[in-house]
Design a protein around this motif. Structure first.
Motif, PDB file in Angstrom:
ATOM      1  N   ASP A 198      18.545  -8.718  14.102  1.00 27.04           N
ATOM      2  CA  ASP A 198      19.913  -8.217  13.764  1.00 27.04           C
ATOM      3  C   ASP A 198      20.530  -7.618  15.077  1.00 27.04           C
ATOM      4  OD1 ASP A 198      19.857  -8.967  11.262  1.00 27.04           O
ATOM      5  OD2 ASP A 198      19.484  -6.945  10.327  1.00 27.04           O
ATOM      6  N   GLY A 199      20.165  -6.885  15.763  1.00 30.29           N
ATOM      7  CA  GLY A 199      20.700  -6.168  17.208  1.00 30.29           C
ATOM      8  C   GLY A 199      20.813  -7.053  18.163  1.00 30.29           C
ATOM      9  N   PHE A 200      20.017  -8.195  18.483  1.00 31.73           N
ATOM     10  CA  PHE A 200      20.237  -8.808  19.708  1.00 31.73           C
ATOM     11  C   PHE A 200      20.978 -10.121  19.317  1.00 31.73           C
ATOM     12  CE2 PHE A 200      16.933  -6.035  20.870  1.00 31.73           C
ATOM     13  CZ  PHE A 200      17.149  -5.530  22.058  1.00 31.73           C
ATOM     14  N   VAL A 201      21.196 -10.688  18.052  1.00 32.45           N
ATOM     15  CA  VAL A 201      21.462 -11.876  17.786  1.00 32.45           C
ATOM     16  C   VAL A 201      22.556 -11.811  16.757  1.00 32.45           C
ATOM     17  CG1 VAL A 201      20.994 -14.101  16.862  1.00 32.45           C
ATOM     18  CG2 VAL A 201      19.392 -12.950  18.401  1.00 32.45           C
ATOM     19  N   ARG A 202      22.356 -11.304  15.445  1.00 28.87           N
ATOM     20  CA  ARG A 202      23.350 -11.330  14.202  1.00 28.87           C
ATOM     21  C   ARG A 202      24.436 -10.616  14.713  1.00 28.87           C
ATOM     22  NH1 ARG A 202      22.568  -8.690   9.396  1.00 28.87           N
ATOM     23  NH2 ARG A 202      24.375  -9.389   7.812  1.00 28.87           N
ATOM     24  N   TYR A 203      24.035  -9.048  14.707  1.00 30.07           N
ATOM     25  CA  TYR A 203      25.405  -8.358  15.070  1.00 30.07           C
ATOM     26  C   TYR A 203      26.322  -8.628  16.146  1.00 30.07           C
ATOM     27  CZ  TYR A 203      23.230  -5.052  11.496  1.00 30.07           C
ATOM     28  OH  TYR A 203      22.784  -4.489  10.271  1.00 30.07           O
ATOM     29  N   PRO A 204      25.799  -8.954  17.304  1.00 29.47           N
ATOM     30  CA  PRO A 204      26.802  -9.359  18.295  1.00 29.47           C
ATOM     31  C   PRO A 204      27.570 -10.663  17.976  1.00 29.47           C
ATOM     32  CG  PRO A 204      24.502  -8.607  19.415  1.00 29.47           C
ATOM     33  CD  PRO A 204      24.381  -8.773  17.863  1.00 29.47           C
ATOM     34  N   LEU A 245      30.986  -7.815   9.748  1.00 27.79           N
ATOM     35  CA  LEU A 245      29.841  -7.016   9.790  1.00 27.79           C
ATOM     36  C   LEU A 245      29.903  -5.598   8.905  1.00 27.79           C
ATOM     37  CD1 LEU A 245      27.093  -6.362  10.997  1.00 27.79           C
ATOM     38  CD2 LEU A 245      28.173  -5.252  12.775  1.00 27.79           C
ATOM     39  N   TYR A 246      31.129  -5.104   8.724  1.00 27.28           N
ATOM     40  CA  TYR A 246      31.355  -3.922   7.966  1.00 27.28           C
ATOM     41  C   TYR A 246      31.192  -4.369   6.613  1.00 27.28           C
ATOM     42  CZ  TYR A 246      33.549   0.420   5.999  1.00 27.28           C
ATOM     43  OH  TYR A 246      33.764   1.327   5.188  1.00 27.28           O
ATOM     44  N   LYS A 247      32.101  -5.484   6.254  1.00 28.20           N
ATOM     45  CA  LYS A 247      31.803  -5.695   4.799  1.00 28.20           C
ATOM     46  C   LYS A 247      30.371  -6.108   4.353  1.00 28.20           C
ATOM     47  CE  LYS A 247      34.325  -8.373   1.460  1.00 28.20           C
ATOM     48  NZ  LYS A 247      35.507  -9.170   1.041  1.00 28.20           N
ATOM     49  N   ASP A 281      37.864   2.444  12.851  1.00 29.80           N
ATOM     50  CA  ASP A 281      37.608   1.721  14.041  1.00 29.80           C
ATOM     51  C   ASP A 281      36.304   0.763  13.859  1.00 29.80           C
ATOM     52  OD1 ASP A 281      37.005   0.920  16.581  1.00 29.80           O
ATOM     53  OD2 ASP A 281      36.786   3.060  17.526  1.00 29.80           O
ATOM     54  N   LEU A 282      36.841  -0.289  13.657  1.00 25.38           N
ATOM     55  CA  LEU A 282      35.540  -1.433  13.308  1.00 25.38           C
ATOM     56  C   LEU A 282      34.508  -1.624  14.651  1.00 25.38           C
ATOM     57  CD1 LEU A 282      37.486  -3.971  11.131  1.00 25.38           C
ATOM     58  CD2 LEU A 282      35.557  -2.478  10.470  1.00 25.38           C
ATOM     59  N   GLU A 283      35.098  -1.700  15.807  1.00 17.98           N
ATOM     60  CA  GLU A 283      34.523  -1.852  16.903  1.00 17.98           C
ATOM     61  C   GLU A 283      33.453  -0.786  17.187  1.00 17.98           C
ATOM     62  OE1 GLU A 283      33.979  -4.818  18.280  1.00 17.98           O
ATOM     63  OE2 GLU A 283      35.579  -5.632  17.108  1.00 17.98           O
ATOM     64  N   ALA A 284      33.637   0.407  16.958  1.00 14.44           N
ATOM     65  CA  ALA A 284      32.865   1.463  17.256  1.00 14.44           C
ATOM     66  C   ALA A 284      31.671   1.519  16.167  1.00 14.44           C
ATOM     67  CB  ALA A 284      33.674   2.899  16.968  1.00 14.44           C
ATOM     68  N   PHE A 285      32.076   0.987  14.823  1.00 11.45           N
ATOM     69  CA  PHE A 285      31.055   0.770  13.897  1.00 11.45           C
ATOM     70  C   PHE A 285      30.119  -0.304  14.004  1.00 11.45           C
ATOM     71  CE2 PHE A 285      29.951  -1.551  10.054  1.00 11.45           C
ATOM     72  CZ  PHE A 285      29.239  -0.621   9.425  1.00 11.45           C
ATOM     73  N   LYS A 286      30.759  -1.341  14.637  1.00 11.72           N
ATOM     74  CA  LYS A 286      29.860  -2.494  15.313  1.00 11.72           C
ATOM     75  C   LYS A 286      29.027  -2.062  16.236  1.00 11.72           C
ATOM     76  CE  LYS A 286      29.660  -7.058  17.058  1.00 11.72           C
ATOM     77  NZ  LYS A 286      30.588  -8.288  17.201  1.00 11.72           N
ATOM     78  N   ALA A 287      29.293  -1.139  17.235  1.00 13.99           N
ATOM     79  CA  ALA A 287      28.587  -0.603  18.439  1.00 13.99           C
ATOM     80  C   ALA A 287      27.794   0.177  17.897  1.00 13.99           C
ATOM     81  CB  ALA A 287      29.430  -0.014  19.330  1.00 13.99           C
ATOM     82  N   GLN A 288      27.901   0.930  17.035  1.00 12.98           N
ATOM     83  CA  GLN A 288      26.688   2.069  16.419  1.00 12.98           C
ATOM     84  C   GLN A 288      25.648   1.452  15.761  1.00 12.98           C
ATOM     85  OE1 GLN A 288      26.584   3.187  12.934  1.00 12.98           O
ATOM     86  NE2 GLN A 288      24.837   4.402  13.682  1.00 12.98           N
TER      87      GLN A 288
END
Length: 155
Positions: free
Chosen positions: A30-36, A43-45, A57-64
């Motif tokens: 998830d952290g190295f492949v799927r989320y990026p 991703l939020y949905k 702020d969706l990008e901050a959510f994704k980064a966190q």
């Protein structure tokens, strides 16, 4: 008699080790492949089950969320290494005894060589220390028989 690794102890620790390795793989994927590779809104949905509120702020959510997956990846890897190494240490532990004495690390010791026996944890935890050697009846079968031998010899 040789002490033998307790199968129940080994099975439980092996299960936890494999579970942690599996979770490490899941979080790592998830952290190295799927989320990026997933757009921030998608991703939020997928995580929250609804669209993001306006102005979120969706990008901050994704980064966190990605950083959280990194943390879980390394945490589960660490736990797998700790539990697995404790199991490996228990599996490599060699101790045997007979009527004359015991063998530890390839050296034979007579019962008369025993200087100190610590039974403070024996009743509650099944742990005894003989000359600094810790014998745990949860980790190895045969410890109770060794203690009975010590009792019979009044050591």
């Amino acid at each position: 008699m040789k002490l033998k690794l307790n199968r129940e102890y080994a099975g439980r620790h092996l299960f936890v080790t494999l579970l942690m390795v599996g979770l490490c793989g899941w979080f790592g994927y998830d952290g190295f492949v799927r989320y990026p590779a997933t757009p921030a809104a998608a991703l939020y949905k997928s995580i929250e089950g609804s669209d993001a509120p306006a102005g979120f702020d969706l990008e901050a959510f994704k980064a966190q969320k990605t950083k959280t997956q990194y943390g879980f990846t390394f945490l589960t890897l660490f736990v797998a290494l700790v539990v697995g190494s404790r199991l490996a240490k228990s599996a490599r532990f060699k101790f045997e005894f007979d009527d004359e004495g015991y063998v530890y690390r390839g050296r034979r010791h007579a019962y008369s060589d025993i200087k100190k026996v610590d039974r403070s944890k024996w009743e509650k935890k099944g742990i005894i220390k003989v000359n600094g050697i810790e014998l745990d009846s949860w980790h190895h079968l045969g410890v109770k028989e060794f203690v009975e031998k010590l009792d019979a010899l009044k050591v």
